[in-house]
Write an enzyme that holds these catalytic residues in place. Sequence first.
Site, short mmCIF file in Angstrom:
data_model
loop_
_atom_site.label_atom_id
_atom_site.label_comp_id
_atom_site.label_asym_id
_atom_site.label_seq_id
_atom_site.Cartn_x
_atom_site.Cartn_y
_atom_site.Cartn_z
N LYS A 1 -12.93 -1.43 6.53
CA LYS A 1 -12.35 -2.42 7.43
C LYS A 1 -12.86 -2.21 8.85
CE LYS A 1 -8.52 -2.19 4.35
NZ LYS A 1 -8.61 -3.49 3.67
N TRP B 1 0.84 -1.21 0.00
CA TRP B 1 0.00 0.00 0.00
C TRP B 1 0.87 1.25 0.00
CZ3 TRP B 1 -4.24 -1.29 -1.99
CH2 TRP B 1 -4.84 -2.51 -1.67
N ASP C 1 -1.91 6.74 6.12
CA ASP C 1 -2.93 5.83 5.64
C ASP C 1 -3.29 4.91 6.82
OD1 ASP C 1 -4.45 3.81 4.56
OD2 ASP C 1 -3.02 3.26 2.98
C1 LIG Z 1 -3.55 -0.04 4.23
C2 LIG Z 1 -4.43 0.06 3.03
N1 LIG Z 1 -4.38 1.16 2.26
C3 LIG Z 1 -5.14 1.29 1.16
C4 LIG Z 1 -6.00 0.30 0.77
C5 LIG Z 1 -6.83 0.50 -0.49
O1 LIG Z 1 -8.10 0.89 -0.10
P1 LIG Z 1 -9.27 1.16 -1.17
O2 LIG Z 1 -9.70 -0.17 -1.67
O3 LIG Z 1 -10.32 1.85 -0.30
O4 LIG Z 1 -8.73 2.05 -2.22
C6 LIG Z 1 -6.11 -0.86 1.53
C7 LIG Z 1 -7.07 -1.92 1.12
O5 LIG Z 1 -7.05 -3.03 1.52
C8 LIG Z 1 -5.30 -0.99 2.68
O6 LIG Z 1 -5.35 -2.10 3.43
#
Ligand SMILES: Cc1ncc(COP(=O)(O)O)c(C=O)c1O
Length: 361
Positions: A196, A103, A172
């Site tokens: 989540k 991520w 994030d």
């Molecule tokens: C730490 C983290 N950041 C970003 C994301 C991406 O999120 P989204 O699907 O809302 O774009 C995730 C998705 O699992 C994640 O676990």
Amino acid sequence: MGKRIHNFNAGPAALPLPVLEEIKEEFLDYKGSGMSITELSHRSRWFDDIIDEAVGRTKRLLNLGDNFQVLFIQGGASLQFCMIPMNLASQGRPVDYINTGSWSTKAIKEAEIQGKDVRVIASSEDKNFSCIPENFHVDAAAAYLHFTSNNTIKGTQWVRFPEAGDVPMICDMSSDIMSRPFDVNPFGLIYAGVQKNLAPSGTAMVIIRQDMLERVPDDLPTMLKYTTFSAKNSMFNTPSCFVIYALNLVLKWLEDTVGGLEEMGRVNKAKAYLLYDFIDQSDFFKGTAAKNSRSLMNVTFRLPSEELEGRFLAGAQKEGFGGLKGHRSVGGCRASIYNATGIQSVKALVEFMSEFEKREG
Ligand SMILES: Cc1ncc(COP(=O)(O)O)c(C=O)c1O
């Protein structure tokens, strides 16, 4: 009602049962409106009250001062990877990132695509992202420092956040927001895909400090500017009404039933350590994250062979445990134990693991 499983999904993930029941109860007639929440206007007093309550609860739970705004922006956490450098990388200044997994890597890529002066000041890539980096220096010249508080795929988490001095931190928190208390003041912006720990999927929560809003360039497309959302209470256009409604109920549950983030943090630690303590005394199951970087939200582990992992996952599924397969990019197993996954589900999983080990180990 059919039998509900022990839900260890990584996201979208378990929601608190009382919240689901409340949604069901008022689904056809929201508070005497004669309409479902999915049918009423976002310009109605009903929805105004919902979004104001959701913002108020977020502010109380996280202890946010008046210099923070809470926004809801569609496009998930992934759109934030792009909006952050676009809005907050002040002219000519470098932007610093810490890379702790896929991520973070995606967030870095979006800043690079825009031609920003990206510096990766620390990374655990050489350790296969199994830990959180230590001993790095944050340069005061940086426009911001970006990091990921919990790495959903590798099962690592910052136990203590980095020290960045006057450099605003941007985080994030998709997979651990509202899972424990922390000091928000060093953060210029916090964001999270809500699917989540907070709600069904469909929006990101963005908590932004006033001085960050002052950085937003005038010449960006309207829907990509934080100021558009802050000026209109996240309703410049039609928001994800149902998601924000459900999120408000989850926050009410957190405040009134759980009793706030201190208590949630205690419960989450107890849940995670039931699993980690079991894994540590076992010669069969092996944790994949370094002990000092272990996530309280996503517990990642392996069995002695992929064949045993397949049998374990199939057996678990049959016994009513869902979502235990590791992310497709890394394999293995992962138990995501967000706020709404109860300690009784974790206890049942440990029992199942223990029996599986006795049988197959
Ligand atoms: C730490 C983290 N950041 C970003 C994301 C991406 O999120 P989204 O699907 O809302 O774009 C995730 C998705 O699992 C994640 O676990």
